[in-house]
Design a protein around this motif. Structure first.
Motif, mmCIF file in Angstrom:
data_model
loop_
_atom_site.group_PDB
_atom_site.id
_atom_site.type_symbol
_atom_site.label_atom_id
_atom_site.label_comp_id
_atom_site.label_asym_id
_atom_site.label_seq_id
_atom_site.Cartn_x
_atom_site.Cartn_y
_atom_site.Cartn_z
ATOM 1 N N LEU A 168 1.187 -1.466 0.240
ATOM 2 C CA LEU A 168 -0.017 -0.431 0.146
ATOM 3 C C LEU A 168 0.871 1.134 -0.010
ATOM 4 O O LEU A 168 0.268 2.369 -0.889
ATOM 5 N N GLN A 169 1.562 1.297 0.991
ATOM 6 C CA GLN A 169 2.691 2.478 0.869
ATOM 7 C C GLN A 169 3.457 2.523 -0.571
ATOM 8 O O GLN A 169 3.724 3.756 -1.128
ATOM 9 N N ILE A 185 0.605 4.908 -2.572
ATOM 10 C CA ILE A 185 0.611 5.916 -2.514
ATOM 11 C C ILE A 185 1.496 6.973 -3.410
ATOM 12 O O ILE A 185 2.361 6.734 -3.377
ATOM 13 N N HIS A 186 1.133 7.889 -3.317
ATOM 14 C CA HIS A 186 1.114 9.087 -4.211
ATOM 15 C C HIS A 186 2.614 9.346 -3.548
ATOM 16 O O HIS A 186 2.472 9.798 -2.387
ATOM 17 N N ASP A 212 1.778 12.444 -1.447
ATOM 18 C CA ASP A 212 0.932 12.565 -0.374
ATOM 19 C C ASP A 212 1.471 10.882 0.715
ATOM 20 O O ASP A 212 1.020 10.698 1.885
ATOM 21 N N LEU A 213 2.381 10.518 1.015
ATOM 22 C CA LEU A 213 2.903 8.883 1.718
ATOM 23 C C LEU A 213 3.088 10.066 2.995
ATOM 24 O O LEU A 213 2.989 9.354 3.363
ATOM 25 N N PHE A 233 -0.166 10.833 4.462
ATOM 26 C CA PHE A 233 -0.729 9.198 4.554
ATOM 27 C C PHE A 233 0.023 8.682 6.576
ATOM 28 O O PHE A 233 -0.764 8.535 6.500
ATOM 29 N N PHE A 284 -5.906 11.502 -0.635
ATOM 30 C CA PHE A 284 -4.184 11.481 -0.898
ATOM 31 C C PHE A 284 -4.945 10.576 -2.624
ATOM 32 O O PHE A 284 -5.702 10.077 -3.089
ATOM 33 N N ARG A 285 -3.398 10.580 -3.572
ATOM 34 C CA ARG A 285 -3.441 9.554 -3.823
ATOM 35 C C ARG A 285 -3.334 8.548 -4.340
ATOM 36 O O ARG A 285 -2.176 8.197 -3.874
ATOM 37 N N LEU A 286 -3.454 7.275 -5.232
ATOM 38 C CA LEU A 286 -3.337 6.787 -5.499
ATOM 39 C C LEU A 286 -2.968 5.543 -6.846
ATOM 40 O O LEU A 286 -3.347 6.196 -7.507
#
Length: 176
Positions: free
Chosen positions: A125-126, A129-130, A133-134, A137, A155-157
């Protein structure tokens, strides 16, 4: 009755008492569930059948309750999955004691994976993440874990080269 009669026939022909569960209707009208287990003993030229009988009424009642709860849970899970699919949402649960993470069917779809194709991980998942945005998050996750502070943020994925804009809601739930 037919199961009981079949058991008696087996006793006569094979000289063995099979394990069998059956119901007994008591004179007061109460129904009891009973389990019988037996075996044959050969002493010289004589064959004897020995066995035990156990009242399993409570166990049968608990089995019925468990089956009903499992059915209700299956219906609830199907409804949740359908709702998430229609709403375009997903969820995950992280057991902080065991470290186990459960990802919903819809979460796999958000990550561009087929459910059951492989276990999603926190690391995976980490990585999705964009990068911009990490830190945000992780800050929200840290606030939840250290202070129990609930948060809502966007956030963006990045999944299969596609950027998805998501809204997250972090909340601790205590189960007593």
């Amino acid at each position: 009755r037919s199961a009981y009669e079949a058991m008696l026939q087996q006793v006569r022909t094979a000289q063995a008492a099979p394990a069998i569960d059956f119901r007994v209707l008591l004179p007061d009208g109460k129904l009891r569930y009973v389990r019988q287990k037996g075996r044959s003993l050969v002493t010289g030229t004589e064959v004897m059948l020995v066995g035990t009988v156990q009242d399993i009424t409570v166990q049968k009642g608990l089995e019925k309750k468990l089956a009903a709860l499992q059915e209700a849970m299956a219906v609830q899970n199907a409804l949740q999955q359908q709702t998430e699919t229609l709403a375009g949402t997903a969820h995950w649960q992280w057991n902080l004691k065991t470290g186990d993470i459960h990802w919903s069917y819809s979460f796999y779809e958000l990550m561009g994976q087929k459910p059951g194709a492989g276990q999603l991980t926190q690391k995976g998942l980490q990585q999705a993440i964009h990068p911009e945005d990490l830190n945000q998050f992780n800050d929200h996750l840290h606030l939840l874990l250290s202070d129990g502070k609930e948060s809502n943020f966007s956030f963006r994925l990045i999944s299969k080269g596609r950027v998805q804009h998501l809204r997250a809601s972090f909340r601790q739930v205590s189960v007593h």
